[in-house]
Design a protein around this motif. Structure first.
Motif, mmCIF file in Angstrom:
data_model
loop_
_atom_site.group_PDB
_atom_site.id
_atom_site.type_symbol
_atom_site.label_atom_id
_atom_site.label_comp_id
_atom_site.label_asym_id
_atom_site.label_seq_id
_atom_site.Cartn_x
_atom_site.Cartn_y
_atom_site.Cartn_z
ATOM 1 N N HIS A 1 -54.397 -33.841 -80.437
ATOM 2 C CA HIS A 1 -54.132 -32.600 -79.716
ATOM 3 C C HIS A 1 -53.028 -32.837 -78.694
ATOM 4 C CE1 HIS A 1 -54.786 -29.173 -77.073
ATOM 5 N NE2 HIS A 1 -55.393 -28.602 -78.113
ATOM 6 N N ALA A 2 -52.238 -31.838 -78.461
ATOM 7 C CA ALA A 2 -51.111 -31.949 -77.530
ATOM 8 C C ALA A 2 -51.539 -32.300 -76.111
ATOM 9 C CB ALA A 2 -50.315 -30.649 -77.522
ATOM 10 N N HIS A 3 -52.766 -31.987 -75.740
ATOM 11 C CA HIS A 3 -53.236 -32.234 -74.376
ATOM 12 C C HIS A 3 -54.269 -33.367 -74.298
ATOM 13 C CE1 HIS A 3 -51.060 -28.650 -73.335
ATOM 14 N NE2 HIS A 3 -51.740 -27.976 -74.253
ATOM 15 N N ASP A 4 -54.318 -34.196 -75.333
ATOM 16 C CA ASP A 4 -55.289 -35.304 -75.376
ATOM 17 C C ASP A 4 -54.784 -36.462 -74.525
ATOM 18 O OD1 ASP A 4 -57.039 -37.368 -75.949
ATOM 19 O OD2 ASP A 4 -57.040 -37.009 -78.113
ATOM 20 N N ARG A 5 -55.382 -36.655 -73.366
ATOM 21 C CA ARG A 5 -54.954 -37.704 -72.449
ATOM 22 C C ARG A 5 -55.534 -39.070 -72.796
ATOM 23 N NH1 ARG A 5 -53.062 -36.703 -67.266
ATOM 24 N NH2 ARG A 5 -51.905 -34.768 -67.285
ATOM 25 N N ARG B 1 -49.167 -37.512 -78.549
ATOM 26 C CA ARG B 1 -49.822 -36.224 -78.318
ATOM 27 C C ARG B 1 -49.126 -35.115 -79.113
ATOM 28 N NH1 ARG B 1 -50.265 -37.216 -71.825
ATOM 29 N NH2 ARG B 1 -51.633 -39.038 -72.021
#
Length: 87
Positions: A36-40, A47
């Motif tokens: 996911h683009a916001h997976d930290r 990402r």
């Protein structure tokens, strides 16, 4: 290959669940990773991307034959292959 691609909703469950593989059948094995683009929890450069490597396998009497074994699976190999093929 290709008749029930990602959609077996119209097929009987017994055609898939518990069905035996037989010589001459072909299947695709496609492990993948999608971030996911916001997976930290993954590095920033990963990402929002997805990577999937697919192999097409022919079931034989003695096991299986990887029909896509000659294709590259690493980044540099894929880049060179696409340059050679003008893809």
């Amino acid at each position: 290959m290709g008749l029930d691609v990602h959609d077996c909703a119209r097929s009987r469950p017994e055609a898939y669940h518990g069905a035996a593989m037989a010589p001459g059948m072909v299947l695709t094995v496609e492990p993948g990773l999608y971030f996911h683009a916001h997976d930290r929890t993954v590095p920033p450069e990963l990402r929002g991307i997805g990577v999937r490597i697919e192999d097409d396998l022919l079931v034989t009497a003695d096991g299986a034959e990887n029909l896509s074994a000659a294709l590259p699976i690493d980044a540099s190999g894929l880049e060179n292959w696409t340059k050679e093929k003008n893809v």
